[in-house]
Design a protein around this motif. Sequence first.
Motif, PDB file in Angstrom:
ATOM      1  N   PRO A   1      18.467   1.705  -3.458  1.00 24.06           N
ATOM      2  CA  PRO A   1      19.639   2.464  -2.777  1.00 24.06           C
ATOM      3  C   PRO A   1      19.257   3.600  -2.088  1.00 24.06           C
ATOM      4  O   PRO A   1      19.909   3.917  -1.071  1.00 24.06           O
ATOM      5  CB  PRO A   1      20.580   2.765  -3.819  1.00 24.06           C
ATOM      6  N   ASP A   2      18.058   4.258  -2.428  1.00 24.79           N
ATOM      7  CA  ASP A   2      17.640   5.571  -1.645  1.00 24.79           C
ATOM      8  C   ASP A   2      16.450   4.935  -0.810  1.00 24.79           C
ATOM      9  O   ASP A   2      15.396   4.685  -1.388  1.00 24.79           O
ATOM     10  CB  ASP A   2      17.253   6.322  -2.628  1.00 24.79           C
ATOM     11  N   PRO A   3      16.399   5.156   0.556  1.00 24.78           N
ATOM     12  CA  PRO A   3      15.245   4.824   1.441  1.00 24.78           C
ATOM     13  C   PRO A   3      14.137   5.528   0.968  1.00 24.78           C
ATOM     14  O   PRO A   3      12.990   5.159   1.480  1.00 24.78           O
ATOM     15  CB  PRO A   3      15.851   5.034   2.800  1.00 24.78           C
ATOM     16  N   ALA A   4      14.139   6.721   0.789  1.00 25.20           N
ATOM     17  CA  ALA A   4      12.930   7.595   0.429  1.00 25.20           C
ATOM     18  C   ALA A   4      12.331   7.458  -0.913  1.00 25.20           C
ATOM     19  O   ALA A   4      11.424   7.907  -1.338  1.00 25.20           O
ATOM     20  CB  ALA A   4      13.448   8.934   0.589  1.00 25.20           C
ATOM     21  N   ALA A   5      12.871   6.467  -1.866  1.00 27.52           N
ATOM     22  CA  ALA A   5      12.416   6.487  -3.177  1.00 27.52           C
ATOM     23  C   ALA A   5      11.137   5.735  -3.073  1.00 27.52           C
ATOM     24  O   ALA A   5      10.932   4.851  -2.214  1.00 27.52           O
ATOM     25  CB  ALA A   5      13.509   5.470  -4.099  1.00 27.52           C
ATOM     26  N   ARG A   6      10.222   6.070  -4.041  1.00 25.01           N
ATOM     27  CA  ARG A   6       8.984   5.368  -3.999  1.00 25.01           C
ATOM     28  C   ARG A   6       9.185   3.989  -4.916  1.00 25.01           C
ATOM     29  O   ARG A   6       9.894   4.026  -5.820  1.00 25.01           O
ATOM     30  CB  ARG A   6       8.047   6.442  -4.935  1.00 25.01           C
ATOM     31  N   THR A   7       8.722   3.153  -4.327  1.00 18.29           N
ATOM     32  CA  THR A   7       8.729   1.614  -5.054  1.00 18.29           C
ATOM     33  C   THR A   7       7.637   1.189  -5.198  1.00 18.29           C
ATOM     34  O   THR A   7       6.571   1.697  -4.577  1.00 18.29           O
ATOM     35  CB  THR A   7       9.863   0.924  -4.339  1.00 18.29           C
ATOM     36  N   GLY A   8       7.502   0.022  -5.762  1.00 17.34           N
ATOM     37  CA  GLY A   8       6.318  -0.666  -6.205  1.00 17.34           C
ATOM     38  C   GLY A   8       6.020  -0.664  -7.747  1.00 17.34           C
ATOM     39  O   GLY A   8       6.689  -1.413  -8.457  1.00 17.34           O
ATOM     40  N   ALA A   9       4.687  -0.213  -8.039  1.00 13.42           N
ATOM     41  CA  ALA A   9       4.260  -0.257  -9.451  1.00 13.42           C
ATOM     42  C   ALA A   9       4.998   0.870 -10.175  1.00 13.42           C
ATOM     43  O   ALA A   9       5.675   1.667  -9.786  1.00 13.42           O
ATOM     44  CB  ALA A   9       2.772   0.226  -9.528  1.00 13.42           C
ATOM     45  N   THR A  10       5.016   0.227 -11.551  1.00 22.09           N
ATOM     46  CA  THR A  10       5.810   1.240 -12.340  1.00 22.09           C
ATOM     47  C   THR A  10       5.037   2.571 -12.620  1.00 22.09           C
ATOM     48  O   THR A  10       5.823   3.396 -12.984  1.00 22.09           O
ATOM     49  CB  THR A  10       5.712   0.496 -13.794  1.00 22.09           C
TER      50      THR A  10
ATOM     51  N   THR B   1      -5.154   7.045  -2.605  1.00 26.18           N
ATOM     52  CA  THR B   1      -4.041   6.941  -1.408  1.00 26.18           C
ATOM     53  C   THR B   1      -4.125   5.627  -1.071  1.00 26.18           C
ATOM     54  O   THR B   1      -3.239   5.282  -0.436  1.00 26.18           O
ATOM     55  CB  THR B   1      -4.847   7.785  -0.329  1.00 26.18           C
ATOM     56  N   VAL B   2      -4.973   4.598  -1.364  1.00 33.28           N
ATOM     57  CA  VAL B   2      -4.986   3.243  -0.912  1.00 33.28           C
ATOM     58  C   VAL B   2      -4.784   2.636  -2.215  1.00 33.28           C
ATOM     59  O   VAL B   2      -5.840   2.510  -2.812  1.00 33.28           O
ATOM     60  CB  VAL B   2      -5.854   2.688   0.125  1.00 33.28           C
ATOM     61  N   ALA B   3      -3.845   1.758  -2.540  1.00 33.62           N
ATOM     62  CA  ALA B   3      -4.040   0.930  -3.726  1.00 33.62           C
ATOM     63  C   ALA B   3      -2.888  -0.154  -3.679  1.00 33.62           C
ATOM     64  O   ALA B   3      -2.033  -0.124  -3.107  1.00 33.62           O
ATOM     65  CB  ALA B   3      -3.630   1.806  -4.907  1.00 33.62           C
ATOM     66  N   ARG B   4      -3.334  -1.064  -4.315  1.00 33.73           N
ATOM     67  CA  ARG B   4      -2.182  -2.265  -4.591  1.00 33.73           C
ATOM     68  C   ARG B   4      -1.286  -1.883  -5.563  1.00 33.73           C
ATOM     69  O   ARG B   4      -1.510  -1.983  -6.705  1.00 33.73           O
ATOM     70  CB  ARG B   4      -3.078  -3.645  -4.788  1.00 33.73           C
ATOM     71  N   THR B   5      -0.121  -1.407  -4.973  1.00 37.59           N
ATOM     72  CA  THR B   5       0.856  -0.816  -6.015  1.00 37.59           C
ATOM     73  C   THR B   5       2.115  -1.985  -6.054  1.00 37.59           C
ATOM     74  O   THR B   5       3.106  -1.714  -6.641  1.00 37.59           O
ATOM     75  CB  THR B   5       1.398   0.544  -5.707  1.00 37.59           C
TER      76      THR B   5
ATOM     77  N   VAL C   1       0.885  -1.271  -0.176  1.00 39.95           N
ATOM     78  CA  VAL C   1      -0.029   0.032   0.024  1.00 39.95           C
ATOM     79  C   VAL C   1       0.656   1.149  -0.095  1.00 39.95           C
ATOM     80  O   VAL C   1       1.679   1.416   0.829  1.00 39.95           O
ATOM     81  CB  VAL C   1      -0.832   0.094   1.200  1.00 39.95           C
ATOM     82  N   GLU C   2       0.761   1.961  -0.858  1.00 38.28           N
ATOM     83  CA  GLU C   2       1.629   3.106  -1.125  1.00 38.28           C
ATOM     84  C   GLU C   2       1.312   4.377  -0.121  1.00 38.28           C
ATOM     85  O   GLU C   2       2.096   4.786   0.743  1.00 38.28           O
ATOM     86  CB  GLU C   2       1.477   3.837  -2.375  1.00 38.28           C
ATOM     87  N   ARG C   3       0.002   4.606   0.394  1.00 41.83           N
ATOM     88  CA  ARG C   3      -0.362   5.588   1.418  1.00 41.83           C
ATOM     89  C   ARG C   3      -1.544   4.970   2.239  1.00 41.83           C
ATOM     90  O   ARG C   3      -2.617   5.032   1.639  1.00 41.83           O
ATOM     91  CB  ARG C   3      -0.416   6.905   0.812  1.00 41.83           C
ATOM     92  N   GLU C   4      -1.279   4.447   3.208  1.00 38.32           N
ATOM     93  CA  GLU C   4      -2.319   3.985   4.190  1.00 38.32           C
ATOM     94  C   GLU C   4      -2.756   5.143   5.107  1.00 38.32           C
ATOM     95  O   GLU C   4      -1.590   5.455   5.966  1.00 38.32           O
ATOM     96  CB  GLU C   4      -2.052   2.527   4.947  1.00 38.32           C
ATOM     97  N   PRO C   5      -3.814   5.529   5.243  1.00 39.86           N
ATOM     98  CA  PRO C   5      -4.085   6.560   6.187  1.00 39.86           C
ATOM     99  C   PRO C   5      -4.199   6.028   7.601  1.00 39.86           C
ATOM    100  O   PRO C   5      -4.488   4.975   7.858  1.00 39.86           O
ATOM    101  CB  PRO C   5      -5.689   6.886   5.837  1.00 39.86           C
ATOM    102  N   GLN C   6      -3.524   6.949   8.472  1.00 37.41           N
ATOM    103  CA  GLN C   6      -3.552   6.512   9.875  1.00 37.41           C
ATOM    104  C   GLN C   6      -4.801   7.249  10.555  1.00 37.41           C
ATOM    105  O   GLN C   6      -4.973   8.280  10.367  1.00 37.41           O
ATOM    106  CB  GLN C   6      -2.270   6.905  10.594  1.00 37.41           C
ATOM    107  N   PHE C   7      -5.706   6.509  11.193  1.00 30.10           N
ATOM    108  CA  PHE C   7      -6.671   7.054  11.815  1.00 30.10           C
ATOM    109  C   PHE C   7      -6.095   7.621  13.410  1.00 30.10           C
ATOM    110  O   PHE C   7      -5.214   7.343  13.801  1.00 30.10           O
ATOM    111  CB  PHE C   7      -7.859   6.041  12.110  1.00 30.10           C
ATOM    112  N   VAL C   8      -7.356   7.924  14.178  1.00 35.63           N
ATOM    113  CA  VAL C   8      -6.847   8.316  15.595  1.00 35.63           C
ATOM    114  C   VAL C   8      -7.866   7.717  16.460  1.00 35.63           C
ATOM    115  O   VAL C   8      -9.118   7.323  16.412  1.00 35.63           O
ATOM    116  CB  VAL C   8      -7.232   9.925  15.475  1.00 35.63           C
TER     117      VAL C   8
END
Length: 399
Positions: free
Chosen positions: A296-305, A311-315, A163-170
Amino acid sequence: MRHLRALCAIADTGSLRKAARQLGMTQPSLTTQLRRIENTIGGRLFSREVTGSRPTPLGRSVLCRARSIVAEMNALVDEVRLEAGQTADARLRIGSTGSRAVVGWLRRLRARYPDADTTIHIDVSANALLQMVAANQLDVAFVHEVEGAPLRVPEGVERRVLVEREPQFVALAETHPAAARPVVRLAELAADQWMVDPSVDGEGPGLRRVLAAAGLNPRVVYGDYLTAADLVASGEVVTPCQPTARSRQGVAVRPLHGDPLTVRLFLASRAVPAARTGADRAPDPAARTGATEPAPDPAARTGATEPAPDTVARTGATEPAPDPVSGMPIDVDAAAPGAPLDVDALFGDLADAYFEIAWASVVYRQWLVRNESPLLRLQEPPTRDELDILGLAGPAEVS
């Protein structure tokens, strides 16, 4: 070797407490062991600072040798186990930062590999789990990365993004005025005391960044999420939580307006040559495969091309699978001693387990329907009755 592993754990985690948890011992025991090691060597190896434990110049010199020795020992153990032949028990070592999806994941893995000795290592520190994968102490690890606080991904570890961006609730008390609303704004919690677990990598800095961006400066205290439920129920604190968090008496779980707090979920494994992973085989269009890269870059976006628009997707898949229910064919020999690890199959089982628990969570399911998430297209379409129960029938109905 025990002493060398302890030194590496302290350096990798930057904390005696985190290192002790990773090593399965108490912090006082590890502190005593460190003193004995330093007495034997004749100098301090770590300095205690506000931000944690940092290697001294002598410590860096010792660690330089210690890491190579530990790596050689790990390689020796693996080679000996392979040399022992087919009589050795198959092993599958997985790790996780903690998720309700882990139960379903384990169930699927044990069904896939009934003869394997499957073990699970839970640690709140994602960085510690990534180091264990790199050191061949774990085969795979399911971790989360707080947005704005990238993890330290070791060289040679690849990622499959679930999941590229899973929302966090409160999580807040049921008696809190904001609990009466389906979605809570940060401003409604400006007077509350927030609690975060300092052992969770990136959680504290991530929360402070979001609060500052909203122009808020509430008090933030530190504690353990495992014991936070009573404090939340009493109204003493509010805490960030996963959208799949289980309901507890006196506690309400609500999404935050605009989803300011998000995390990336991914599966980490060691990179292996393509010939061993079966990458030279013809692709199966129905197979669920996670996209990987050495990262090599921890901040790089990975997953789907191409990143998913929601905000929630199987990437994790390089191309969308036409049948999201079907996974890779089960190969009972894939977990046999010496066999290449089928990470694609492990990723597929994890994906199924996550989507199962996401759809079973009423609050998260409401969020998914309101945001018309692509996740809905991977499940059975909700019926009119289900939408009525969720209070979402009418314009928000999803075909």
